[in-house]
Motif scaffolding. Structure first.
Motif, PDB file in Angstrom:
ATOM      1  N   SER A  55       0.818  -1.216   0.000  1.00 40.69           N
ATOM      2  CA  SER A  55       0.000   0.000   0.000  1.00 40.69           C
ATOM      3  C   SER A  55       0.847   1.260   0.000  1.00 40.69           C
ATOM      4  CB  SER A  55      -0.918   0.011   1.228  1.00 40.69           C
ATOM      5  OG  SER A  55      -1.848  -1.051   1.195  1.00 40.69           O
ATOM      6  N   ARG A  56       1.946   1.232   0.710  1.00 39.99           N
ATOM      7  CA  ARG A  56       2.758   2.443   0.833  1.00 39.99           C
ATOM      8  C   ARG A  56       3.251   2.949  -0.514  1.00 39.99           C
ATOM      9  NH1 ARG A  56       8.622   2.999   3.944  1.00 39.99           N
ATOM     10  NH2 ARG A  56       9.059   5.119   3.238  1.00 39.99           N
ATOM     11  N   TYR A  57       3.759   2.069  -1.339  1.00 38.78           N
ATOM     12  CA  TYR A  57       4.368   2.505  -2.600  1.00 38.78           C
ATOM     13  C   TYR A  57       3.376   2.571  -3.759  1.00 38.78           C
ATOM     14  CZ  TYR A  57       8.731   1.913  -0.099  1.00 38.78           C
ATOM     15  OH  TYR A  57       9.741   2.035   0.817  1.00 38.78           O
ATOM     16  N   SER A  58       2.122   2.178  -3.518  1.00 34.95           N
ATOM     17  CA  SER A  58       1.105   2.301  -4.563  1.00 34.95           C
ATOM     18  C   SER A  58       0.068   3.350  -4.194  1.00 34.95           C
ATOM     19  CB  SER A  58       0.424   0.942  -4.803  1.00 34.95           C
ATOM     20  OG  SER A  58      -0.329   0.535  -3.670  1.00 34.95           O
TER      21      SER A  58
ATOM     22  N   GLU B 140      -5.525   7.631 -11.445  1.00 32.71           N
ATOM     23  CA  GLU B 140      -4.342   7.999 -12.242  1.00 32.71           C
ATOM     24  C   GLU B 140      -3.903   9.436 -11.952  1.00 32.71           C
ATOM     25  OE1 GLU B 140      -5.202   7.368 -16.371  1.00 32.71           O
ATOM     26  OE2 GLU B 140      -7.258   8.100 -16.216  1.00 32.71           O
ATOM     27  N   ALA B 141      -3.557   9.676 -10.695  1.00 35.72           N
ATOM     28  CA  ALA B 141      -3.228  11.027 -10.248  1.00 35.72           C
ATOM     29  C   ALA B 141      -1.726  11.218 -10.125  1.00 35.72           C
ATOM     30  CB  ALA B 141      -3.887  11.314  -8.902  1.00 35.72           C
TER      31      ALA B 141
ATOM     32  N   LEU C  42       4.926  13.315  -7.398  1.00 33.94           N
ATOM     33  CA  LEU C  42       4.469  12.124  -6.705  1.00 33.94           C
ATOM     34  C   LEU C  42       3.480  11.376  -7.586  1.00 33.94           C
ATOM     35  CD1 LEU C  42       3.824  13.453  -3.081  1.00 33.94           C
ATOM     36  CD2 LEU C  42       5.945  12.617  -4.109  1.00 33.94           C
ATOM     37  N   SER C  43       3.682  10.071  -7.719  1.00 41.65           N
ATOM     38  CA  SER C  43       2.761   9.224  -8.467  1.00 41.65           C
ATOM     39  C   SER C  43       1.728   8.663  -7.506  1.00 41.65           C
ATOM     40  CB  SER C  43       3.523   8.083  -9.151  1.00 41.65           C
ATOM     41  OG  SER C  43       2.612   7.183  -9.759  1.00 41.65           O
ATOM     42  N   LEU C  44       0.453   8.932  -7.784  1.00 41.67           N
ATOM     43  CA  LEU C  44      -0.650   8.501  -6.933  1.00 41.67           C
ATOM     44  C   LEU C  44      -1.686   7.776  -7.798  1.00 41.67           C
ATOM     45  CD1 LEU C  44      -1.081  11.912  -5.072  1.00 41.67           C
ATOM     46  CD2 LEU C  44       0.136   9.911  -4.205  1.00 41.67           C
TER      47      LEU C  44
END
Length: 1152
Positions: A765-768, A805-806, A833-835
């Protein structure tokens, strides 16, 4: 801008932000070796082995004297109070191998095309050091004591090209960094080829020459207002009446743009652009490093940045009707409504963005709008924009009165420092018109509301500078703009905002890089007032928080649909907990409330020792289960029918949910192949992206990702360092990075009474950019309070707003830089930051440093831009802009310190320190943070030295909050704490917004057996009592009373043994103290005034946060009494100092 710090966040093993030194614990009661800091020199940079944590960079501030006193032996407690101690719709087929009619998709699980990072390596202990002192001799580098390199970017250590490698696979609606040796003339485009390593240090024009000045109403010894350059007569700020009229004379001859006609376009989704239709040049052309914002998904055509593109009607909606949460009461006269004279699609002018409903008193301290009156502001003649305010700001330094924030407080003498009412966020010292439109502190706040001019001044203050964000927060009122052109700076790509300067009607100056830009023709028309020629009155320039519905230039593919995949553990242990029945019923109840549109898709996978897929294709009479037992070579049996359109297949989905609990109720399968199930889910979601919800109840023990128990229950209460805070395998992190590359986010629900290695599982969860929910000891019969909590959390989770896709980028004024991020995300580049998913309950924090002196600036600005796809398929950009003053004296810096924001940022830093170094290092560094800041205040700000432990009023609670952190579940020692509980507490500190974090750090205590209507709030015809906050000490408790402790995620109602019978009968519905049940977690709904007041107050507290805090009634004989007492932060325990003893310890270190 240094990027090394980002590597450490993403786990490449380089660029550690922390220094290493001898491990001390100044709070412990035993004798410890001493460590002293030199005050006359900067520590020499000491490069160490590549695998060891990096030492401090050369910009580390010279720390003050700090040496644990070996002779310090606390005696008896110094406080004056005692210490206390049906039929299933489908049947389960026989387990078989891979289905014969469907060939495997691959012989082995193919590596995912997303970004991969090197596997995490164990960090060896630092090399032995011969001494614990700094030496100025570079040939004899020495380590530092555990303390933070607050505001300096970590040293660059080794290559990090993996940071800038874009994930392959389906293209998202944002792109990746690229570089060019010859920048194109304007605009920025997507880059589909693997880009080169980008440089983000774009050359920018220098800012205006503005002398430094102090912003507070007193003079600092040895300072005087510097000379001021006369203002250019042609500059003006037409948006602000006191600044004078605009230039006289007719405006340039222009043909006015007529008001838009036809239906409103606010909800229209622009068609996706063609392969190369918009930009007229190759899509894979190299992007100029001076226009780096292509990484944020900004495909912009030449000319559109300046407004020369095709014109289209623009519209402005003040209230986004899709926002989650009920409407909240606004300011009188600013009620929601429509102006009948406006054309369709244009609604009323915005209400103040800081209009919120009354909040939890303890949370208001972290979220309250700026309410203090700003310093008097005298506007000079001729008018000025925000960038030319030096005369007025300089005059503010000449007042002689000392601000309340700098009132000297002797912490050892003033016992009752906790105010009865919450402390508001400090007010930046800005002109009133700027202050009114500044970003709300609930959304965006800085640890220092006065920014130092230089890094050396910041180092001298010894306080961390950083930002805390809640970017996707549910807002009751959000201005939404639909326009064919989004106006942005051509150089730095900043969105136009309230703090830019209009030089005239046709030109505006960027407040971040100071470039002068042209005002686009269509921006001259104001859709709110239907007037022409007043760009400064448009919503974009009147609101610090605003949302744009992005035109097609911001899309590279059609916006993805809302896709939800549920991954359910159905092993014997999972069925025993009873969670599956609760989940299925909750999803059935809320299936029509899932965010989405006609394209929404759902899917289900269950797993034990095998993986079970469910064919829900339209036309089937009932769901079809497909079992894959070859978990080593996972494949999708029918790829096209496992994710189905919810609207078309809703009846099949409902049938499946009704039958699932019965299908597995007699299973005896005890194994869990979570890793293989995750791989299958990733294959299923990769083509579209979406959200994966994982429900797990035990340690994965089969196939890839297998974990083993690492917890020794006998070491839970050890005062030594805690082991196994880092993941045992990099499998879950690598899979998370693959998921991030395919726009898949993973949320983890952990429901277990046994150790599950959350330190390893949490990485998914942390890295996704997902979330972690943890319910220890969950059982549907034995723990009904947890069941209620799970139900409420699940309802919120299923129905809350979501962005797909933020990406998020944070920009800041030239001279400032960002070097470390905190939260759940993947850092794609230095400031991006990829979110894959963004939710309204996620918070973020960033650390900052000053790279170039800010001598010529009076104001600096920070802007966070969040680009996302809504569940309705709209591409949207939410922009927050914060403006703060620049100061040149330490006194001004201290006066603007935000003690809660500082505490929240230090908590994030301490979590990282615990994982990368050790828990004892993190504890020491937190203690040093209090010592260093108070020492700096005493030595550099106080003009008259006095005995005692002195602090400015704005930092009077800092030692208390540091002590609270040391006793918090994440960092405490000497108290039995389950490893998963500790790791979950660390996760919460990292990604919870500040308002909720502060309650977990320092709970709120109220006496509620004597609630009255005096001072009560009236909300929706409900009367909400407002009892005063009490100190967290046993001396504040009374055996005759009842006390409510709000610890954020849990509440405790402590009943005194001699509690008044009236409260017991009127509120609890029991005749006597002995009749209070042991496991009471619900207050009965009694028709009494006392019951209504109590339930109204507790319900109001719960309404202030997105998660559901459970309530536990505690008696003297209850097992929970010990937990309740552990939150009495000011009292001494066997393993931790009391508040007064902690203050004495701080004084000893500072007075050396």
């Amino acid at each position: 801008m240094s990027t090394a710090g980002f590597n450490s966040q993403n786990g490449t093993g380089t660029g550690q932000a922390y220094a290493n030194g001898p491990s001390q614990n100044p709070v412990a009661l035993q004798q410890l070796p001493g460590v002293s800091y030199g005050m006359t020199h900067q520590p020499t940079y000491n490069p160490v082995q590549a695998k060891a944590p990096a030492p401090p960079g050369p910009g580390l501030y010279p720390s003050g004297q700090y040496q644990p006193v070996s002779s310090y032996q606390p005696g008896p407690p110094l406080t004056s109070y005692p210490t206390h101690p049906g039929q299933p719709l489908l049947t389960r087929p026989q387990m078989v191998g891979p289905l014969s009619h469907t060939p495997p998709q691959s012989a082995s699980p193919s590596p995912s095309p997303g970004p991969r990072l090197p596997p995490a390596q164990a960090t060896p202990p630092p090399p032995a050091m011969s001494s614990s002192h700094y030496y100025p001799n570079p040939q004899q580098p020495q380590p530092m004591a555990p303390s933070w390199q607050y505001n300096t970017a970590p040293p660059l250590m080794g290559p990090h090209t993996s940071m800038n490698t874009p994930p392959r696979g389906p293209m998202a609606n944002h792109v990746h960094p690229a570089a060019s040796s010859a920048p194109p003339p304007s605009s920025s485009t997507y880059s589909s080829a693997p880009p080169a390593h980008a440089s983000h240090s774009a050359t920018q024009p220098p800012g205006p020459g503005m002398p430094p000045t102090s912003l507070h109403g007193y003079t600092h010894q040895g300072t005087a207002p510097p000379p001021v350059n006369p203002m250019a007569p042609h500059t003006y700020q037409p948006s602000r009446a006191p600044y004078g009229p605009p230039p006289t004379g007719p405006p340039p001859t222009l043909k006015p743009t007529p008001p838009p006609t036809g239906p409103p376009m606010a909800n229209a989704t622009p068609p996706p652009p063609g392969a190369d239709a918009q930009c007229g040049r190759a899509v894979n052309s190299i992007v100029s490093p001076t226009e780096p914002d292509c990484q944020e998904g900004d495909v912009e055509c030449p000319g559109t940045a300046a407004g020369n593109g095709p014109q289209a009607p623009d519209s402005y909606n003040h209230v986004d009707n899709k926002m989650a949460g009920p409407p909240q009461p606004g300011t009188p006269g600013r009620h929601l409504g429509h102006y009948p004279s406006l054309p369709p699609g244009y609604q009323n002018t915005p209400a103040p963005h800081n209009t919120t409903s009354p909040m939890h008193p303890a949370m208001q301290a972290a979220t309250q709008p700026y309410t203090q009156a700003p310093q008097p502001y005298q506007q000079p003649r001729g008018g000025a924009g925000p960038a030319q305010l030096s005369p007025s700001l300089a005059a503010m330094s000449l007042q002689s009165s000392t601000p309340e924030a700098l009132r000297v407080v002797n912490l050892l003498q003033e016992r009752n420092l906790l105010p009865p009412n919450p402390i508001p966020a400090p007010t930046p010292c800005l002109p009133q018109d700027l202050q009114k439109i500044n970003c709300h502190p609930e959304v965006f706040r800085c640890t220092l509301t006065s920014i130092p001019q230089t890094q050396s001044l910041l180092n001298k203050a010894k306080m961390p500078m950083g930002l805390l964000l809640h970017p996707f927060k549910d807002l009751s009122q959000l201005p939404v703009v639909t326009s064919s052109t989004i106006v942005r700076c051509r150089s730095c790509r900043t969105y136009i905002n309230p703090f830019v300067t209009f030089l005239d009607q046709r030109r505006w100056k960027c407040n971040l890089c100071y470039r002068v830009n042209d005002v686009p023709e269509e921006f001259m028309y104001n859709p709110v007032s239907r007037s022409y020629g007043e760009p400064h009155k448009r919503p974009e320039v009147q609101n610090a928080t605003i949302e744009f519905i992005a035109p097609s230039e911001y899309m590279l593919r059609p916006p993805q649909p809302a896709v939800y995949l549920f991954l359910l553990d159905v092993s014997h242990n999972a069925i025993e907990t009873g969670y599956l029945k609760v989940f299925c019923q909750s999803l059935l109840d809320n299936i029509n409330a899932l965010p989405g549109d006609s394209r929404t898709k759902v899917g289900f996978i269950t797993f034990d020792s095998t993986i079970h897929f469910y064919n829900l294709q339209e036309g089937l009479s009932q769901p079809q289960m497909l079992i894959v037992s070859d978990i080593e070579d996972i494949f999708l049996p029918t790829p096209d029918s496992l994710l189905v359109n919810l609207n078309e297949c809703k009846e099949l989905v409902q049938d499946l949910l009704k039958s699932l609990p019965n299908l597995f109720e007699k299973t005896m399968e005890t194994q869990s192949a979570l890793g293989s199930a995750l791989q299958a889910a990733f294959k299923l979601l990769s083509p579209t992206g979406g959200r994966m919800s994982v429900f797990q109840t035990q340690l994965p023990n089969l196939g890839v990702g297998t974990l083993h128990s690492r917890e020794d229950p006998n070491q839970r209460a050890s005062a030594k360092d805690i082991q196994h805070l880092s993941p045992a395998t990099d499998f879950y992190k690598k899979l998370a990075l693959d998921c991030s590359g395919q726009q898949v986010s993973v949320d983890l629900f952990l429901l277990s009474a046994q150790y599950c290695d959350l330190a390893s599982l949490g990485c998914i969860s942390r890295y996704s950019a997902g979330s972690v929910y943890y319910y220890p000891s969950y059982h549907h019969q034995h723990n009904p309070a947890q069941v209620e909590c799970f139900q409420k959390d699940l309802k919120r989770y299923l129905t809350r707003k979501i962005g797909f896709e933020a990406v998020m980028r944070i920009r800041c004024t030239k001279g400032l830089s960002i070097h470390t991020f905190h939260g759940n995300f993947f850092v794609r580049s230095t400031d991006l930051l990829s979110l894959p998913n963004v939710n309204p309950d996620a918070g973020f924090a960033v650390q900052m440093s000053i790279e170039e002196n800010l001598d010529d600036m009076q104001l600096v600005s920070f802007q966070a831009a969040l680009l996302y796809t809504s569940s309705k398929g709209e591409r949207r950009i939410r922009v927050h802009t914060l403006c703060l003053p620049v100061v040149n004296s330490l006194a001004d810096i201290f006066a603007g310190a935000d003690v809660q924001a500082i505490t929240g940022l230090l908590a994030c830093m301490a979590v990282d320190r615990s994982v990368t170094a050790s828990l004892s290092d993190a504890r020491d560094a937190m203690t040093n943070a209090a010592i260093d800041s108070l020492s700096s205040y005493r030595q550099s700000v106080l003009t008259i030295q006095q005995p005692g432990l002195l602090a400015p009023a704005c930092l009077r609670l800092f030692p208390l909050f540091i002590l609270a952190l040391l006793k918090q579940k994440a960092f405490r020692t000497g108290t039995s704490t389950r490893l998963d509980d500790r790791v979950f507490a660390m996760c919460q500190l990292k990604y919870q917004p500040l308002a909720y974090t502060m309650l977990m750090i320092h709970p709120a205590l109220y006496r509620i057996d004597d609630l009255t209507d005096e001072g009560a709030l009236n909300i929706n015809e409900r009367t909400i009592p407002q009892p005063r906050l009490l100190q967290l000490s046993v001396e504040k408790l009374s055996r005759e009373g009842a006390f409510l402790m709000d610890a954020g995620t849990v509440m405790y109602l402590w009943i005194g043994r001699n509690c008044h019978p009236n409260f017991l009968t009127q509120v609890l519905g029991v005749p006597s103290y002995a009749a209070v049940p042991d496991n009471l977690y619900l207050l009965p709904e009694l028709d009494t005034a006392e019951s209504q007041r109590t339930r109204a107050f507790i319900g109001w507290l719960r309404d202030q946060r997105p998660f559901f805090p459970s309530l536990h009634v505690v008696r003297d004989e209850s097992q929970l009494k010990a937990t309740f007492m552990q939150n009495m932060i000011e009292d001494r325990t066997e393993s931790a100092l009391s508040y007064y003893e902690f203050l004495l310890h701080l004084q000893q270190q500072i007075s050396k």
